[in-house]
Design an enzyme around this catalytic site. Structure first.
Site, PDB file in Angstrom:
ATOM      1  N   HIS A 172     -32.732  74.140  12.694  1.00  0.00           N
ATOM      2  CA  HIS A 172     -33.975  73.764  12.002  1.00  0.00           C
ATOM      3  C   HIS A 172     -34.207  74.655  10.776  1.00  0.00           C
ATOM      4  CE1 HIS A 172     -34.835  71.538  15.719  1.00  0.00           C
ATOM      5  NE2 HIS A 172     -34.477  72.659  16.350  1.00  0.00           N
ATOM      6  N   SER A 175     -27.291  81.272 -16.357  1.00  0.00           N
ATOM      7  CA  SER A 175     -28.511  80.649 -16.865  1.00  0.00           C
ATOM      8  C   SER A 175     -28.683  80.992 -18.335  1.00  0.00           C
ATOM      9  CB  SER A 175     -29.725  81.148 -16.066  1.00  0.00           C
ATOM     10  OG  SER A 175     -30.937  80.771 -16.698  1.00  0.00           O
TER      11      SER A 175
END
Length: 478
Positions: free
Chosen positions: A153, A283
């Site tokens: 999960h 980036s």
């Protein structure tokens, strides 16, 4: 107008290998058409039709010099691609012109070429799957005993190992290798079947001799590199074959997407990174970033390949009677893009798998944050062995765990459950055992042994069928 002034498919210009791009090129397709015309002429001659050695030699001499521009001009006039290329080939081979395409239909060259291209495409992909598996197997072996947090999960769960998690990826890829190899091994040639699959034109050519028609089919099939052909087909080979093929490739895409998503998630936690080249820029605005762009690209392309799986189902469902032409334009796009995308994915997974970077200290820190909670059952057992009451011990740990949890969640502090247990007089009988009870390697079960068994029993036999695997670096395309 130069090449940069018209649309270029990024699959061929940026992502897929030159080998796979050539496999789906016009040059390969049209030279294969000519080879198929040559195979038909050769087999017809062997079985007694009036085909001369001179006609065969003339065709052989022009198999590779396809004038694609002339064929394009012809197609614009007559609106039929096969006839356009037939006219150009016949012009180059005036002596052989009367017997080129004799008894055949357009699908003789079209469908049979598609099958050759599919077979060659699968032969390109399979070793790349094996190469990815091989590199991940080395990684799994190296890190089979390194504890790491497991996640269910997307919440911290019991420990596993870095190598065991890699085996989850390998297992999926092994299933893909088997599925794609099965498609490859079960491929059949369309062969020499005529307009509606009845072989009527060839039965007429051979004056009703069924055995010669069957031998013609077998001979052409063998020349094309296949062991068998379909006995039953309409004008085309069954489009169910395209379903099997593209579905297997789409399943591969799902495996790659899962693996690369895991890597992206682990990279966000700084536990693991894909290769990052010395001059690579992460980036344009944030120069410190090391984005997992290879894995991101894999996920992006994998989604495209997964969506392509629906097309062959619609095509097969909509083939009326012996054939309709609404399959053609769709298949030109779907088949090529499925293979080019699968190839691009495997180019990248090879590159990723050969350069994965693990950060043990980061992993260890995360384990220490969660392990105290996971160790509570071990602590209870140790206390009972030391003469304690199980229910009372459980309550003591529950209270201390809630206090430690509050420090983590409300105060942003570190998990201090171990310190609380260590300073609690109730747990004094086992204070000397606590560090042993918190050894991460006691929480990984049989993970290292499972990795060994898996690599030996399931991975090694598959890799043994690919003797030419190398350790060469796979370059990452822009």
């Amino acid at each position: 107008m130069d090449e940069y002034s018209t649309y270029r498919n990024p699959l061929s210009s940026r992502y897929a290998s030159d080998q796979m791009s050539y496999n789906f090129s016009d040059r390969k397709k049209f030279t294969t058409w000519r080879k198929l015309w040559l195979y038909l002429a050769k087999a017809s001659k062997e079985l007694g039709l009036d085909v001369t050695d001179g006609q065969i030699s003339e065709m052989e001499s022009h198999v590779d010099d396809v004038d694609i521009k002339a064929a394009d001009e012809e197609e614009r006039k007559i609106k039929h691609d096969v006839m356009a290329h037939l006219h150009v080939f016949a012009t180059q081979c005036p002596t052989a012109s009367p017997i080129i395409h004799l008894g055949a239909t357009s699908c003789y060259v079209g469908d049979n070429t598609d099958l050759i291209v599919i077979k060659d495409g699968l032969d390109i992909l399979l070793p790349k799957i094996a190469q990815t598996i091989s590199r991940l197997a080395k990684f799994a072996e190296e890190y089979k005993s390194m504890p790491t947090l497991g996640f269910t999960h997307l919440q911290a769960a019991q420990l596993t190992t870095v190598g065991k998690r890699a085996c989850l990826w390998i297992q999926d890829l092994l299933m893909d290798e088997m599925a794609i190899r099965t498609v490859r091994d079960n491929l059949r040639f369309r062969g020499v079947k005529g307009t509606t699959g009845t072989q009527a034109s060839f039965l007429q050519l051979f004056q009703g001799d069924h055995e010669k028609v069957k031998q013609l089919d077998r001979s052409v099939t063998k020349m094309a590199g296949f062991n068998r052909s379909f006995i039953i087909c309409g004008q085309t080979y069954t489009r169910k074959l395209d379903i099997e093929c593209v579905s297997a490739l789409s399943s591969l895409a799902a495996s790659v997407h899962k693996m690369c998503t895991d890597i992206r998630l682990l990279a966000s936690r700084k536990e693991m990174e894909e290769p990052f080249e010395k001059s690579q820029v992460g980036s344009s605005a944030m120069p410190y970033k090391r984005n997992p762009m290879r894995s991101e690209r894999c996920c992006s392309l994998a989604r495209h390949l997964i969506t392509l799986a629906a097309n062959p189902f619609h095509t097969a469902a909509n083939q009326w009677m012996e054939r309709t032409l609404d399959d053609s334009a769709n298949r030109r796009i779907t088949l090529a893009e499925a293979f080019l995308t699968a190839d691009a994915l495997l180019q990248m997974t090879q590159n990723i798998a050969q350069g994965l970077v693990v950060y043990p200290k980061v992993i260890e820190r995360y384990i220490q944050e969660e392990l105290p909670f996971m160790a509570t059952e071990n602590i209870i057992v140790a206390m009972v062995k030391a003469g304690g009451d199980r229910q009372e011990c459980h309550e003591q740990i529950r209270v201390l765990s809630q206090q430690a949890g509050n420090v983590v969640k409300q105060q942003g502090g570190n998990n201090d459950l171990v310190q609380r247990i260590g300073s609690c007089s109730y747990f004094q009988p086992i204070h000397g055992q606590i560090q042993c009870l918190l050894d991460p390697k006691t929480f990984i079960g049989r993970a290292p042994q499972q990795v060994d068994e898996f690599l030996q029993e399931e991975v090694a036999p598959v890799l043994a069928t690919y003797p030419r695997l190398t350790s060469n670096t796979v370059e990452f395309k822009v």
